[in-house]
Design a protein around this motif. Structure first.
Motif, PDB file in Angstrom:
ATOM      1  N   LEU A 141       0.831  -1.206   0.000  1.00  0.00           N
ATOM      2  CA  LEU A 141       0.000   0.000   0.000  1.00  0.00           C
ATOM      3  C   LEU A 141       0.871   1.264   0.000  1.00  0.00           C
ATOM      4  O   LEU A 141       0.532   2.250  -0.660  1.00  0.00           O
ATOM      5  N   ALA A 142       1.994   1.227   0.695  1.00  0.00           N
ATOM      6  CA  ALA A 142       2.920   2.358   0.672  1.00  0.00           C
ATOM      7  C   ALA A 142       3.509   2.537  -0.725  1.00  0.00           C
ATOM      8  O   ALA A 142       3.649   3.667  -1.208  1.00  0.00           O
ATOM      9  N   LEU A 143       3.835   1.431  -1.394  1.00  0.00           N
ATOM     10  CA  LEU A 143       4.341   1.502  -2.762  1.00  0.00           C
ATOM     11  C   LEU A 143       3.294   2.115  -3.685  1.00  0.00           C
ATOM     12  O   LEU A 143       3.618   2.957  -4.530  1.00  0.00           O
ATOM     13  N   ALA A 144       2.050   1.712  -3.517  1.00  0.00           N
ATOM     14  CA  ALA A 144       0.978   2.285  -4.330  1.00  0.00           C
ATOM     15  C   ALA A 144       0.836   3.776  -4.042  1.00  0.00           C
ATOM     16  O   ALA A 144       0.579   4.565  -4.953  1.00  0.00           O
ATOM     17  N   SER A 145       1.007   4.178  -2.779  1.00  0.00           N
ATOM     18  CA  SER A 145       0.860   5.595  -2.436  1.00  0.00           C
ATOM     19  C   SER A 145       1.952   6.446  -3.079  1.00  0.00           C
ATOM     20  O   SER A 145       1.736   7.617  -3.367  1.00  0.00           O
ATOM     21  N   LEU A 146       3.124   5.855  -3.300  1.00  0.00           N
ATOM     22  CA  LEU A 146       4.198   6.591  -3.976  1.00  0.00           C
ATOM     23  C   LEU A 146       3.863   6.877  -5.432  1.00  0.00           C
ATOM     24  O   LEU A 146       4.416   7.800  -6.023  1.00  0.00           O
ATOM     25  N   GLN A 147       2.963   6.091  -5.998  1.00  0.00           N
ATOM     26  CA  GLN A 147       2.547   6.289  -7.384  1.00  0.00           C
ATOM     27  C   GLN A 147       1.434   7.325  -7.509  1.00  0.00           C
ATOM     28  O   GLN A 147       1.097   7.729  -8.613  1.00  0.00           O
ATOM     29  N   GLY A 148       0.808   7.672  -6.389  1.00  0.00           N
ATOM     30  CA  GLY A 148      -0.241   8.681  -6.415  1.00  0.00           C
ATOM     31  C   GLY A 148      -1.502   8.192  -5.736  1.00  0.00           C
ATOM     32  O   GLY A 148      -1.604   7.048  -5.281  1.00  0.00           O
ATOM     33  N   ALA A 149      -2.478   9.083  -5.687  1.00  0.00           N
ATOM     34  CA  ALA A 149      -3.734   8.770  -5.013  1.00  0.00           C
ATOM     35  C   ALA A 149      -4.537   7.712  -5.768  1.00  0.00           C
ATOM     36  O   ALA A 149      -5.176   6.855  -5.157  1.00  0.00           O
ATOM     37  N   GLY A 150      -4.533   7.784  -7.084  1.00  0.00           N
ATOM     38  CA  GLY A 150      -5.309   6.824  -7.889  1.00  0.00           C
ATOM     39  C   GLY A 150      -4.898   5.379  -7.639  1.00  0.00           C
ATOM     40  O   GLY A 150      -5.749   4.537  -7.327  1.00  0.00           O
ATOM     41  N   PRO A 151      -3.608   5.054  -7.772  1.00  0.00           N
ATOM     42  CA  PRO A 151      -3.185   3.683  -7.497  1.00  0.00           C
ATOM     43  C   PRO A 151      -3.450   3.234  -6.058  1.00  0.00           C
ATOM     44  O   PRO A 151      -3.843   2.096  -5.823  1.00  0.00           O
ATOM     45  N   LEU A 152      -3.263   4.143  -5.102  1.00  0.00           N
ATOM     46  CA  LEU A 152      -3.532   3.797  -3.708  1.00  0.00           C
ATOM     47  C   LEU A 152      -5.009   3.478  -3.506  1.00  0.00           C
ATOM     48  O   LEU A 152      -5.357   2.472  -2.880  1.00  0.00           O
ATOM     49  N   LEU A 153      -5.888   4.306  -4.045  1.00  0.00           N
ATOM     50  CA  LEU A 153      -7.319   4.063  -3.904  1.00  0.00           C
ATOM     51  C   LEU A 153      -7.750   2.798  -4.648  1.00  0.00           C
ATOM     52  O   LEU A 153      -8.584   2.043  -4.152  1.00  0.00           O
ATOM     53  N   ALA A 154      -7.175   2.561  -5.820  1.00  0.00           N
ATOM     54  CA  ALA A 154      -7.516   1.351  -6.578  1.00  0.00           C
ATOM     55  C   ALA A 154      -7.095   0.103  -5.809  1.00  0.00           C
ATOM     56  O   ALA A 154      -7.852  -0.868  -5.718  1.00  0.00           O
ATOM     57  N   MET A 155      -5.886   0.130  -5.242  1.00  0.00           N
ATOM     58  CA  MET A 155      -5.415  -1.035  -4.499  1.00  0.00           C
ATOM     59  C   MET A 155      -6.221  -1.230  -3.223  1.00  0.00           C
ATOM     60  O   MET A 155      -6.583  -2.353  -2.876  1.00  0.00           O
TER      61      MET A 155
END
Length: 90
Positions: free
Chosen positions: A56-70
């Motif tokens: 989830l931290a890795l996804a957050s580094l990619q931005g809000a969209g990837p974090l929310l999708a994951m």
């Protein structure tokens, strides 16, 4: 188009992660209930939590969209596991 494919990949990764995470919780609960090895169960629980947090931290580094999708994928993975467990329990 590439943005949607990227978000879809994060979503599918979230579903997979959610399924593995919540099946692992079910396994841990059975180990505790059946008197399994406590140290192994705790170690795997901590590993499971670290992997979830790390991805989830890795996804957050990619931005809000990837974090929310994951995160949405994890929630849907949980829903699937809980539904299957509810159907399997008499």
């Amino acid at each position: 188009m590439m943005l949607l494919l990227g978000l879809a990949a994060w979503f599918v990764a979230g579903i997979s992660l959610g399924v593995v995470y919540f099946v692992g919780i079910c396994w841990s609960a059975r180990q505790f209930a059946d008197g399994g090895r406590v140290t192994t169960t705790i170690a795997l629980s901590l590993l499971r939590l670290a992997v979830l947090g790390g991805l989830l931290a890795l996804a957050s580094l990619q931005g809000a969209g990837p974090l929310l999708a994951m995160a949405l994928g994890v929630v849907l993975g949980r829903f699937g596991v809980m539904r299957r467990l509810r159907e399997a329990t008499p």
